[in-house]
Design an enzyme around this catalytic site. Structure first.
Site, PDB file in Angstrom:
ATOM      1  N   GLY A 200     -20.137   6.943  -1.083  1.00  0.00           N
ATOM      2  CA  GLY A 200     -19.192   7.314  -2.133  1.00  0.00           C
ATOM      3  C   GLY A 200     -19.253   6.315  -3.260  1.00  0.00           C
ATOM      4  O   GLY A 200     -20.313   5.743  -3.573  1.00  0.00           O
TER       5      GLY A 200
ATOM      6  N   LYS B  66       0.846  -1.184   0.000  1.00  0.00           N
ATOM      7  CA  LYS B  66       0.000   0.000   0.000  1.00  0.00           C
ATOM      8  C   LYS B  66       0.882   1.234   0.000  1.00  0.00           C
ATOM      9  O   LYS B  66       1.943   1.244   0.628  1.00  0.00           O
ATOM     10  CB  LYS B  66      -0.884   0.003   1.260  1.00  0.00           C
ATOM     11  CG  LYS B  66      -2.094   0.887   1.175  1.00  0.00           C
ATOM     12  CD  LYS B  66      -3.304   0.161   0.617  1.00  0.00           C
ATOM     13  CE  LYS B  66      -4.467   1.099   0.476  1.00  0.00           C
ATOM     14  NZ  LYS B  66      -5.670   0.449  -0.011  1.00  0.00           N
TER      15      LYS B  66
ATOM     16  N   GLY C 260     -21.779   5.936   4.503  1.00  0.00           N
ATOM     17  CA  GLY C 260     -20.873   6.386   3.441  1.00  0.00           C
ATOM     18  C   GLY C 260     -21.412   6.026   2.072  1.00  0.00           C
ATOM     19  O   GLY C 260     -21.639   4.854   1.767  1.00  0.00           O
TER      20      GLY C 260
ATOM     21  N   VAL D 285     -18.274   3.261  -3.595  1.00  0.00           N
ATOM     22  CA  VAL D 285     -18.769   1.911  -3.295  1.00  0.00           C
ATOM     23  C   VAL D 285     -20.156   1.956  -2.649  1.00  0.00           C
ATOM     24  O   VAL D 285     -21.081   1.240  -3.075  1.00  0.00           O
ATOM     25  CB  VAL D 285     -17.807   1.157  -2.348  1.00  0.00           C
ATOM     26  CG1 VAL D 285     -18.322  -0.253  -2.105  1.00  0.00           C
ATOM     27  CG2 VAL D 285     -16.398   1.121  -2.911  1.00  0.00           C
TER      28      VAL D 285
HETATM   29  P1  NAI Z   1     -15.277   7.452  -1.369  1.00  0.00           P
HETATM   30  O1  NAI Z   1     -14.270   8.435  -0.922  1.00  0.00           O
HETATM   31  O2  NAI Z   1     -15.770   7.464  -2.771  1.00  0.00           O
HETATM   32  O3  NAI Z   1     -16.580   7.502  -0.425  1.00  0.00           O
HETATM   33  C1  NAI Z   1     -16.535   7.599   0.962  1.00  0.00           C
HETATM   34  C2  NAI Z   1     -17.829   8.273   1.384  1.00  0.00           C
HETATM   35  O4  NAI Z   1     -17.945   8.212   2.800  1.00  0.00           O
HETATM   36  C3  NAI Z   1     -17.912   9.756   1.001  1.00  0.00           C
HETATM   37  O5  NAI Z   1     -19.163  10.016   0.402  1.00  0.00           O
HETATM   38  C4  NAI Z   1     -17.743  10.486   2.331  1.00  0.00           C
HETATM   39  O6  NAI Z   1     -18.415  11.732   2.357  1.00  0.00           O
HETATM   40  C5  NAI Z   1     -18.357   9.482   3.281  1.00  0.00           C
HETATM   41  N1  NAI Z   1     -17.946   9.583   4.674  1.00  0.00           N
HETATM   42  C6  NAI Z   1     -16.722   9.835   5.183  1.00  0.00           C
HETATM   43  N2  NAI Z   1     -16.752   9.805   6.524  1.00  0.00           N
HETATM   44  C7  NAI Z   1     -18.025   9.533   6.881  1.00  0.00           C
HETATM   45  C8  NAI Z   1     -18.686   9.369   8.122  1.00  0.00           C
HETATM   46  N3  NAI Z   1     -18.055   9.490   9.290  1.00  0.00           N
HETATM   47  N4  NAI Z   1     -20.006   9.085   8.108  1.00  0.00           N
HETATM   48  C9  NAI Z   1     -20.673   8.959   6.948  1.00  0.00           C
HETATM   49  N5  NAI Z   1     -20.102   9.111   5.732  1.00  0.00           N
HETATM   50  C10 NAI Z   1     -18.791   9.395   5.707  1.00  0.00           C
HETATM   51  O7  NAI Z   1     -14.628   6.014  -1.013  1.00  0.00           O
HETATM   52  P2  NAI Z   1     -14.982   4.603  -1.630  1.00  0.00           P
HETATM   53  O8  NAI Z   1     -14.106   4.338  -2.785  1.00  0.00           O
HETATM   54  O9  NAI Z   1     -16.464   4.467  -1.779  1.00  0.00           O
HETATM   55  O10 NAI Z   1     -14.490   3.633  -0.456  1.00  0.00           O
HETATM   56  C11 NAI Z   1     -15.219   3.495   0.756  1.00  0.00           C
HETATM   57  C12 NAI Z   1     -14.458   2.589   1.703  1.00  0.00           C
HETATM   58  O11 NAI Z   1     -14.255   1.310   1.089  1.00  0.00           O
HETATM   59  C13 NAI Z   1     -13.031   3.079   2.066  1.00  0.00           C
HETATM   60  O12 NAI Z   1     -12.771   2.708   3.388  1.00  0.00           O
HETATM   61  C14 NAI Z   1     -12.133   2.319   1.122  1.00  0.00           C
HETATM   62  O13 NAI Z   1     -10.844   2.132   1.663  1.00  0.00           O
HETATM   63  C15 NAI Z   1     -12.881   1.002   1.038  1.00  0.00           C
HETATM   64  N6  NAI Z   1     -12.613   0.266  -0.185  1.00  0.00           N
HETATM   65  C16 NAI Z   1     -12.851   0.841  -1.406  1.00  0.00           C
HETATM   66  C17 NAI Z   1     -12.603   0.135  -2.556  1.00  0.00           C
HETATM   67  C18 NAI Z   1     -12.897   0.704  -3.896  1.00  0.00           C
HETATM   68  O14 NAI Z   1     -12.872  -0.058  -4.881  1.00  0.00           O
HETATM   69  N7  NAI Z   1     -13.213   1.981  -4.034  1.00  0.00           N
HETATM   70  C19 NAI Z   1     -12.041  -1.246  -2.520  1.00  0.00           C
HETATM   71  C20 NAI Z   1     -11.910  -1.769  -1.184  1.00  0.00           C
HETATM   72  C21 NAI Z   1     -12.166  -1.028  -0.068  1.00  0.00           C
END
Ligand code: NAI
Length: 350
Positions: free
Chosen positions: A185, A78, A183, A187
């Protein structure tokens, strides 16, 4: 004081400083036993450099376990690109990171993580070919792999959650099942859409309240403030924001039977898995259910198959989760520890 012995099983940790651009990054290589250490790059503002190092070490070990249990020919690593106010993310910074990655000669392969986009990967690719998650050019071939891994991760989380629902509730699919999603985002949003399409009743939260309200309107979901989502009464909680949300402080207030979500490192400490077990809450190990994105990323990097092949690999997450939950039950072990044990066997660690 930093507890190095707790992280004594990494093959290498590289620290990069580029004075010209202000690029500062840590690349942790946990294992290359099964192949190049693969895992995304996180762009984040850390309280201090120790926090950045601990994050890189934890995340890289998680990637080793994830890749091993996903059956990928990849080790685990990472990168964290440290966000510095005086040096905001820029093309020169990303190019410098690309050169740093290139210097590792393919022992580490990067892709997107929190704070990084597919355009960022394109900039990195000017300096190294050890990068994946690049945008798919045009629509000449609709089955070509690449691009944002988020929707693929959501596919896997959906299937892993379905296995957990079957295991705990004896139900097929999500009709009438109440799921709380933290969350929305890349995913979380795709996951919520799939769950709604399959009949789940959703409660959602995001710190971006406009985003939550928009999605709730689209899916007829209930919205709660972000500080309430972890205690919502539901059948399943899906953490899809940041890590360490399951801990000594939050576990007593959980109001669900199952946890299955995308966030990496959902348990603050391994013993939080025991805490969940003691409360009879079934935990689907994060890195097993969220492997869909890296499966897509590695297919792109290795040139190994189209989107159908990727989906065929992601589908296996459902049975894998079912197997881990069943083995944990029969051996009376916490599910996270069961998964860790299986992963360590796969990468030749005791
Ligand atoms: P992203 O950055 O697109 O979305 C994260 C979302 O969570 C955002 O909308 C943000 O405003 C929200 N958020 C942050 N803190 C919050 C809280 N305390 N309460 C409520 N909402 C909150 O990230 P993504 O790509 O969707 O990833 C989400 C999680 O999944 C991360 O932990 C990432 O490491 C993990 N992950 C993502 C993968 C991927 O393919 N994108 C693969 C494996 C794991």
């Amino acid at each position: 004081v930093f507890d190095l012995p707790a992280f004594d099983d990494h093959e290498a940790v590289h620290i990069f400083n580029d004075e010209k651009t202000g690029m500062r990054a840590i690349i942790a290589i946990h294992s290359t036993h099964l192949g190049p250490a693969a895992g995304g790059c996180r762009y984040f503002q850390y309280a201090d450099s120790e926090a950045a190092l601990v994050d890189a070490l934890r995340l890289s070990r998680g990637m080793s376990y994830k890749n091993a249990l996903a059956g990928l020919p990849a080790g685990g690593g990472k990168a964290v690109l440290i966000k510095r106010n005086a040096f905001p993310k820029s093309e020169p910074i990303l190019e410098a990171l690309g050169s740093a990655i290139n210097g590792l000669g393919g022992r580490y392969v990067t892709a997107e993580d929190v704070g990084m986009t597919d355009e960022d990967m394109t900039v990195i690719s000017r300096r190294t070919r050890h990068v994946s998650g690049l945008p798919v050019a045009g629509d000449a071939d609709a089955k070509k792999v690449g691009g944002n891994p988020g929707p693929w991760t959501a596919e896997g989380v959906f299937l892993g959650m379905r296995a957990a629902v079957r295991h705990r509730l004896g139900r097929e699919g999500f009709k009438g099942i109440r799921v709380a999603v933290q969350g929305l985002g890349s995913v979380g949003r795709a996951l919520a859409q799939k769950l709604a399409a399959d009949g789940a009743r959703l409660t959602v939260a995001d710190i971006d309240e406009a985003r939550a309200a928009r999605l709730a309107g689209e899916l007829r979901a209930q919205v709660v403030p972000p500080e309430e989502i972890l205690a919502v009464e539901a059948d399943v909680l899906a953490p899809c924001a940041m890590g360490a949300v399951l801990n000594e402080a939050t576990i007593p207030d959980l109001n669900v039977q199952i946890i299955a979500g995308a966030a990496n490192n959902q348990l603050q400490r391994p013993e939080d898995g025991e805490r969940l077990k003691a409360r009879d809450i079934l935990y689907a190990p994060d890195y097993v259910v969220n492997a869909g994105g890296i499966i897509n990323v590695m297919a792109e990097y290795l040139g190994d198959g189209d989107t159908d092949a990727v989906m065929a690999r992601i589908v296996k997450i459902e049975d894998r989760v079912g197997e881990i939950l069943a083995r944990a039950d029969s051996e009376g072990e916490a599910t996270n520890l069961m998964a860790d044990r299986m992963a360590r066997e796969a990468i030749g660690r005791s």
